[in-house]
Design an enzyme around this catalytic site. Sequence first.
Site, PDB file in Angstrom:
ATOM      1  N   CYS A   8       0.868  -1.184   0.000  1.00 20.88           N
ATOM      2  CA  CYS A   8       0.000   0.000   0.000  1.00 20.88           C
ATOM      3  C   CYS A   8       0.903   1.231   0.000  1.00 20.88           C
ATOM      4  CB  CYS A   8      -0.986  -0.024   1.169  1.00 20.88           C
ATOM      5  SG  CYS A   8      -0.274   0.193   2.806  1.00 20.88           S
ATOM      6  N   ARG A  14      -3.556  -0.674   5.283  1.00 16.00           N
ATOM      7  CA  ARG A  14      -4.072  -1.739   4.429  1.00 16.00           C
ATOM      8  C   ARG A  14      -3.133  -2.917   4.274  1.00 16.00           C
ATOM      9  NH1 ARG A  14      -5.379   2.161  -0.438  1.00 16.00           N
ATOM     10  NH2 ARG A  14      -3.494   3.069   0.459  1.00 16.00           N
ATOM     11  N   ASP A 121      -8.375   3.584   1.510  1.00 16.35           N
ATOM     12  CA  ASP A 121      -7.454   3.787   2.629  1.00 16.35           C
ATOM     13  C   ASP A 121      -8.235   4.370   3.802  1.00 16.35           C
ATOM     14  OD1 ASP A 121      -5.355   4.275   4.341  1.00 16.35           O
ATOM     15  OD2 ASP A 121      -4.160   5.391   2.880  1.00 16.35           O
TER      16      ASP A 121
END
Length: 158
Positions: A8, A14, A121
């Site tokens: 990420c 994440r 996100d």
Amino acid sequence: MPTVLFVCSANMCRSPMAEAIFINFIRQDESRFDWDAESAGVWAIDGSYASGGAVKAMQRRGIDILSHRARSITSEMMQACELILTMEKDHQDALRAAFPESQDKIYRLSEMVGLHHDIRDPIGGLPADYDDTANELEHLIADGFRQMQSLIEKHGYE
């Protein structure tokens, strides 16, 4: 042992959640899956902690990521992993540009279930935002596992 790398932006939400969820998933049947998982960030600050929201979302699932420390992506990581799964198209594009020799093993996680969307996100969001992201990651990992397996086998692992 094949390794999946989850990527990420900052390696604080994440990708550490995806790594932990994946490890938890494969450990449900260790006799069948001798795999490993790692995570990193395209624009990570090495040593940063996982976000508090991510830690709490994982704790609600009985998974501990308190010891996680962010890592920036390296060429060694790219070479060592058989499958690289990104959270966004921007991550995928950045990795393909920086590591053209690894293009055939870089995918968005959503592609494992035949979709082409980014994983939102949750950074700075409410606990429900982190839970929504964790739920999506669980779904994509469980439902996309056969595709991951197929891609890993393509690289010579069974």
